[in-house]
Design an enzyme around this catalytic site. Structure first.
Site, PDB file in Angstrom:
ATOM      1  N   SER A   7       0.839  -1.205   0.000  1.00  0.00           N
ATOM      2  CA  SER A   7       0.000   0.000   0.000  1.00  0.00           C
ATOM      3  C   SER A   7       0.866   1.244   0.000  1.00  0.00           C
ATOM      4  O   SER A   7       1.649   1.474   0.932  1.00  0.00           O
ATOM      5  CB  SER A   7      -0.900   0.009   1.240  1.00  0.00           C
ATOM      6  N   HIS A  30      -1.260  -1.225  -4.212  1.00  0.00           N
ATOM      7  CA  HIS A  30      -2.531  -0.853  -3.589  1.00  0.00           C
ATOM      8  C   HIS A  30      -2.559   0.656  -3.375  1.00  0.00           C
ATOM      9  O   HIS A  30      -1.676   1.226  -2.728  1.00  0.00           O
ATOM     10  CB  HIS A  30      -2.650  -1.598  -2.257  1.00  0.00           C
ATOM     11  N   ASP A  32      -4.714   3.731  -1.895  1.00  0.00           N
ATOM     12  CA  ASP A  32      -5.822   4.104  -1.011  1.00  0.00           C
ATOM     13  C   ASP A  32      -6.320   5.503  -1.335  1.00  0.00           C
ATOM     14  O   ASP A  32      -5.608   6.484  -1.126  1.00  0.00           O
ATOM     15  CB  ASP A  32      -5.355   4.057   0.453  1.00  0.00           C
ATOM     16  N   MET A  34      -8.880   8.346  -0.384  1.00  0.00           N
ATOM     17  CA  MET A  34      -9.732   8.771   0.745  1.00  0.00           C
ATOM     18  C   MET A  34     -10.210  10.192   0.520  1.00  0.00           C
ATOM     19  O   MET A  34      -9.434  11.051   0.081  1.00  0.00           O
ATOM     20  CB  MET A  34      -8.945   8.701   2.054  1.00  0.00           C
ATOM     21  N   HIS A  63      -8.273   1.216  -3.948  1.00  0.00           N
ATOM     22  CA  HIS A  63      -9.227   1.007  -2.849  1.00  0.00           C
ATOM     23  C   HIS A  63      -9.889   2.348  -2.573  1.00  0.00           C
ATOM     24  O   HIS A  63      -9.274   3.243  -1.976  1.00  0.00           O
ATOM     25  CB  HIS A  63      -8.452   0.477  -1.634  1.00  0.00           C
ATOM     26  N   MET A  65     -12.044   4.673  -0.661  1.00  0.00           N
ATOM     27  CA  MET A  65     -12.729   4.954   0.613  1.00  0.00           C
ATOM     28  C   MET A  65     -13.373   6.324   0.464  1.00  0.00           C
ATOM     29  O   MET A  65     -12.928   7.320   1.046  1.00  0.00           O
ATOM     30  CB  MET A  65     -11.723   4.907   1.769  1.00  0.00           C
ATOM     31  N   MET A 134     -11.910  -5.761   5.498  1.00  0.00           N
ATOM     32  CA  MET A 134     -11.017  -4.839   6.211  1.00  0.00           C
ATOM     33  C   MET A 134     -10.662  -5.424   7.577  1.00  0.00           C
ATOM     34  O   MET A 134     -11.534  -5.876   8.318  1.00  0.00           O
ATOM     35  CB  MET A 134     -11.686  -3.474   6.411  1.00  0.00           C
ATOM     36  N   ASP A 172      -6.910  -6.302   4.393  1.00  0.00           N
ATOM     37  CA  ASP A 172      -6.224  -5.006   4.364  1.00  0.00           C
ATOM     38  C   ASP A 172      -6.285  -4.376   5.746  1.00  0.00           C
ATOM     39  O   ASP A 172      -7.363  -4.121   6.277  1.00  0.00           O
ATOM     40  CB  ASP A 172      -6.930  -4.120   3.323  1.00  0.00           C
TER      41      ASP A 172
HETATM   42  O1  LIG Z   1      -6.992   0.959   3.418  1.00  0.00           O
HETATM   43  C1  LIG Z   1      -6.137   1.085   4.280  1.00  0.00           C
HETATM   44  C2  LIG Z   1      -6.362   1.911   5.482  1.00  0.00           C
HETATM   45  O2  LIG Z   1      -7.627   2.432   5.436  1.00  0.00           O
HETATM   46  C3  LIG Z   1      -4.912   0.301   4.106  1.00  0.00           C
HETATM   47  O3  LIG Z   1      -4.664  -0.049   2.768  1.00  0.00           O
HETATM   48  C4  LIG Z   1      -3.649   0.748   4.813  1.00  0.00           C
HETATM   49  O4  LIG Z   1      -2.867   1.566   4.017  1.00  0.00           O
HETATM   50  C5  LIG Z   1      -2.855  -0.455   5.210  1.00  0.00           C
HETATM   51  O5  LIG Z   1      -1.731  -0.050   5.932  1.00  0.00           O
HETATM   52  P1  LIG Z   1      -1.072  -1.003   7.030  1.00  0.00           P
HETATM   53  O6  LIG Z   1      -2.137  -1.295   8.056  1.00  0.00           O
HETATM   54  O7  LIG Z   1      -0.643  -2.235   6.297  1.00  0.00           O
HETATM   55  O8  LIG Z   1       0.062  -0.200   7.553  1.00  0.00           O
HETATM   56 FE   LIG Z   2      -6.539  -0.044   1.563  1.00  0.00          FE
END
Ligand SMILES: O=C(CO)[C@@H](O)[C@H](O)COP(=O)(O)O
Ligand SMILES: [Fe+2]
Length: 227
Positions: A7, A30, A32, A34, A63, A65, A134, A172
């Site tokens: 990620s 990955h 993210d 947001m 992903h 969010m 999650m 994740d």
């Molecule tokens: O979607 C998410 C957080 O919302 C993840 O993708 C985090 O980025 C994962 O990070 P780690 O918990 O592996 O540090």
């Molecule tokens: Fe994520």
């Protein structure tokens, strides 16, 4: 075979192209997204995904969010994402959205927050290429893995196998060398890892170590017997 998706939330955002190169050999990158509405954090959007997809040969696993994924998710496919995940809690019409993502040429995935059960979505699973369970509350990297999600991973795997689906099961949040085996044993086959990869001295080596651990566990897992 396990897939490891680093990620980039845990990477240096000023050096995204280099950070993507540092994990070449990973299955997917990955990303993210947001929006500070669906989750209390703000990251990046369509233009960054577009640039990143040109900068790396590793396919992008976006992903989302965000609120209103019905409107935004197709734009991430157009921006070059190979897989787009929307949240079940945010989508107004998840079947229509999954079909649209697939029709545009990407893999369609749906994510469940920790308090969202999988059972109401059983009939919808054939519309998806991946389900994301999650293992932290979405919004931030570096959180502690929620052990209480293991039964949900197990139940999701049972549903996938019961229906003979090809669906990938992604986890994740808090995935690391000390938690990945529990996830794999419970039924996950796609693993997102942010801090465990980018916090390591050698991110590419961290990916290989995680993959080896997951592969070894899956090889002896009862759920994978007829896989
Ligand atoms: O979607 C998410 C957080 O919302 C993840 O993708 C985090 O980025 C994962 O990070 P780690 O918990 O592996 O540090
Ligand atoms: Fe994520």
């Amino acid at each position: 075979m396990a897939q490891i998706n680093p990620s980039i939330l845990s990477a240096d955002f000023a050096r995204l192209a280099e950070e993507a190169k540092a994990v070449e050999g990973a299955d997917w990158l990955h990303v993210d997204v947001m929006d500070n509405h669906f989750v209390p954090n703000l990251t990046l959007g369509v233009p960054v995904v577009e640039s990143l997809s040109r900068a790396t040969g590793t396919p992008l696993d976006c992903h989302l969010m965000i609120e209103d994924p019905d409107r935004w998710a197709p734009q991430y496919v157009e921006a070059g994402a190979g897989s787009v995940t929307f949240h079940a809690e945010a989508a107004a019409a998840p079947v229509r959205l999954a079909r649209e993502i697939r029709a545009k040429g990407a893999r369609a995935a749906m994510a469940l927050k920790p308090a969202t059960p999988v059972e109401p979505y059983e009939d919808l699973l054939p519309e998806l290429d991946m389900l994301l369970v999650m293992t932290v509350e979405p919004g931030f990297g570096g959180q502690a893995f929620l052990d209480i999600m293991l039964p949900k991973i197990r139940r999701t795997r049972e549903l996938i196998n019961k229906h003979g689906l090809e669906l990938w099961l992604q986890v994740d949040g808090g995935v690391s060398e000390s938690t990945i085996e529990r996830c794999a044993e419970a039924g996950a086959d796609v693993f997102v890892a942010g801090s465990a990869v980018y916090g390591a001295e050698d991110p590419a080596q961290a990916v290989r170590t995680l993959r080896r651990q997951a592969d070894r566990t899956i090889a002896s897992a009862p759920w994978a017997c007829n896989h």
